[in-house]
Design a protein around this motif. Structure first.
Motif, PDB file in Angstrom:
ATOM      1  N   GLU A  55     -42.736  14.793 -41.446  1.00  0.00           N
ATOM      2  CA  GLU A  55     -41.499  15.299 -40.856  1.00  0.00           C
ATOM      3  C   GLU A  55     -40.332  14.530 -41.463  1.00  0.00           C
ATOM      4  N   PRO A  56     -39.940  14.890 -42.683  1.00  0.00           N
ATOM      5  CA  PRO A  56     -38.961  14.075 -43.409  1.00  0.00           C
ATOM      6  C   PRO A  56     -37.620  13.926 -42.716  1.00  0.00           C
ATOM      7  N   PHE A  57     -37.208  14.913 -41.929  1.00  0.00           N
ATOM      8  CA  PHE A  57     -35.888  14.833 -41.300  1.00  0.00           C
ATOM      9  C   PHE A  57     -35.938  14.269 -39.886  1.00  0.00           C
ATOM     10  N   ALA A  58     -37.118  13.875 -39.455  1.00  0.00           N
ATOM     11  CA  ALA A  58     -37.221  13.223 -38.144  1.00  0.00           C
ATOM     12  C   ALA A  58     -36.748  11.779 -38.210  1.00  0.00           C
ATOM     13  N   MET A  59     -36.754  11.201 -39.416  1.00  0.00           N
ATOM     14  CA  MET A  59     -36.321   9.819 -39.633  1.00  0.00           C
ATOM     15  C   MET A  59     -37.064   8.849 -38.714  1.00  0.00           C
ATOM     16  N   ALA A  60     -38.361   9.088 -38.576  1.00  0.00           N
ATOM     17  CA  ALA A  60     -39.188   8.246 -37.709  1.00  0.00           C
ATOM     18  C   ALA A  60     -39.436   6.887 -38.356  1.00  0.00           C
ATOM     19  N   PRO A  61     -39.551   5.819 -37.550  1.00  0.00           N
ATOM     20  CA  PRO A  61     -39.795   4.484 -38.119  1.00  0.00           C
ATOM     21  C   PRO A  61     -41.193   4.348 -38.717  1.00  0.00           C
ATOM     22  N   GLY A  62     -42.141   5.141 -38.250  1.00  0.00           N
ATOM     23  CA  GLY A  62     -43.502   5.069 -38.770  1.00  0.00           C
ATOM     24  C   GLY A  62     -43.764   6.173 -39.777  1.00  0.00           C
ATOM     25  N   TYR A  63     -44.583   5.856 -40.782  1.00  0.00           N
ATOM     26  CA  TYR A  63     -44.845   6.821 -41.849  1.00  0.00           C
ATOM     27  C   TYR A  63     -46.104   7.635 -41.550  1.00  0.00           C
TER      28      TYR A  63
END
Length: 408
Positions: free
Chosen positions: A265-273
């Motif tokens: 989810e590239p646009f979620a900008m989540a801290p985990g990959y």
């Protein structure tokens, strides 16, 4: 009249060009008048459709649509879309190639990813990375770095000695499909099968074979492969490279360069990959859109062109060049280091000669462009899409004309 005379060779060249089913493809390229270009194994010629496409990308898609072009112009999907266009040229199904970054960066991903795949099997005794001892230097540098990161030991191996070097300690094998200096074609099917029989994974560098001959990545069960696009694929200087990940490895492929572009989810900008599915996990950061879309336009020249026909013409061109060199160049002046056997030859001819650097300078001054490789190799690349038999005859005749006048 004997065909093995200057006049006979000139007539034969014209006859071969007249019978060449690929001869009209030259019209798809913008080549300087009067130049014989035999350096497509370093930089392919400019495809005719590229200038207008680049102008449209810059003027309209970037200049007018601005950031909307990521969606409206398809910028976001370019890495996988262009990968799917390269796929049939190297014998891969859609969804197995992603375009972006340089060959070196993709090689790093592939080598570390391969080592992690082996480690995930729990085969702790495999601690060797076998590397083609004749490889392009950068491949060796990248392999050494990847080995330090993964705890492997680099073992340089001559390609002919690879089967004997394989064993229970072999984790990964890195090979070049075609040697960049000599033009020798290595046995991808046989060496891949030998590596698999020993329990190892393979990484192939296709820089000097993709677009020149059939590769068969899927058919020969290659694990991972990388290649550039600015040689026989004619993508332009510094055009982005590509990474092939076999479908059976995609779910477990662990890239050492995880980036937001390969996130599920590239646009979620989540801290985990969390990696994306499929070959998309080979992406890293924002793609180089200008060069990538120039490459896409360059690939249009391949429409309707079977790579098998390209291979047949490549062999005919290199055969004819070697024959012409034998007739035109004084005996003992040059020595071919490219194998004669078709099964061992890529799409170039390398000639060893005293004073090679000066010979090449003079050839270029006379409109025959090849390149020089230290210390004594004249290297000529034959791109069948735009090189004809008259070009080959002229190149050999020019070499013969000057070879007795340039001292070693």
């Amino acid at each position: 009249m004997s065909e093995r005379t200057p006049n006979g060779l000139s007539i034969r060249a014209a006859e071969l060009d007249a019978a060449d089913d690929l001869r009209k493809l030259r019209e798809r390229f913008l080549l300087p008048e009067g130049v014989v270009y035999l350096d497509g194994n370093s930089l392919g010629a400019l495809s005719a459709g590229v200038p207008d496409r680049v102008a449209d990308v810059v003027g309209r898609e970037w200049g007018e649509l601005l950031i909307r072009s990521w969606d409206e112009s398809g910028w976001w999907t370019a890495p996988q879309r262009i990968g799917d266009r390269i796929a049939p040229l190297v014998g891969a199904a859609p969804g197995r190639i992603v375009v972006g970054d340089s060959t070196s960066v993709n090689l790093f991903k592939a080598l570390v990813g391969a080592a992690r795949l082996v480690a995930a099997r729990g085969d702790a005794g495999r601690d060797e990375l076998l590397v083609d001892a004749t490889t392009f230097p950068t491949d060796g540098y990248i392999a050494a770095s990847a080995a330090r990161m993964t705890g492997l030991k680099v073992v340089p191996v001559e390609p002919a000695a690879l089967p004997a070097a394989l064993g229970p300690r072999t984790a990964v094998v890195l090979m070049n499909h075609v040697d960049y200096r000599s033009g020798r074609l290595h046995d991808l099917p046989g060496l891949t099968a030998a590596a698999h029989a020993a329990g190892a994974l393979t990484v192939w560098d296709l820089c000097h074979s993709a677009g020149a001959l059939p590769v068969g990545l899927d058919a020969h069960r290659v694990d991972l492969a990388v290649g550039c696009t600015y040689k026989y694929l004619n993508g332009g200087p510094g055009s982005p490279a590509y990474l092939y990940i076999a479908e059976r490895h995609q779910a477990a492929f662990d890239s050492p360069l995880p980036g937001w572009n390969s996130h599920a989810e590239p646009f979620a900008m989540a801290p985990g990959y969390v990696p994306a599915d499929g070959a998309l996990r080979g992406r890293v950061g924002t793609p180089d859109i200008l060069s990538m879309l120039a490459l896409e336009a360059a690939l249009d020249v391949w429409d309707g062109v079977p790579v098998e026909a390209v291979r047949a013409k490549s062999l005919a061109l290199t055969d004819f060049f070697l024959e012409c060199v034998e007739v035109y160049v004084p005996a003992g002046r040059v020595e071919s280091v490219t194998p004669v056997a078709h099964a061992e030859r890529g799409s170039q001819v390398a000639l060893r000669a005293e004073g090679a650097a000066e010979l090449m300078k003079e050839l270029i001054a006379r409109g025959v462009i090849g390149d020089f490789r230290h210390p004594d190799v004249l290297r000529f690349g034959f791109t069948p899409l735009y090189v004809g038999f008259a070009d080959v005859e002229r190149a050999a005749r020019t070499l013969g004309d000057i070879s007795g006048h340039v001292s070693g």
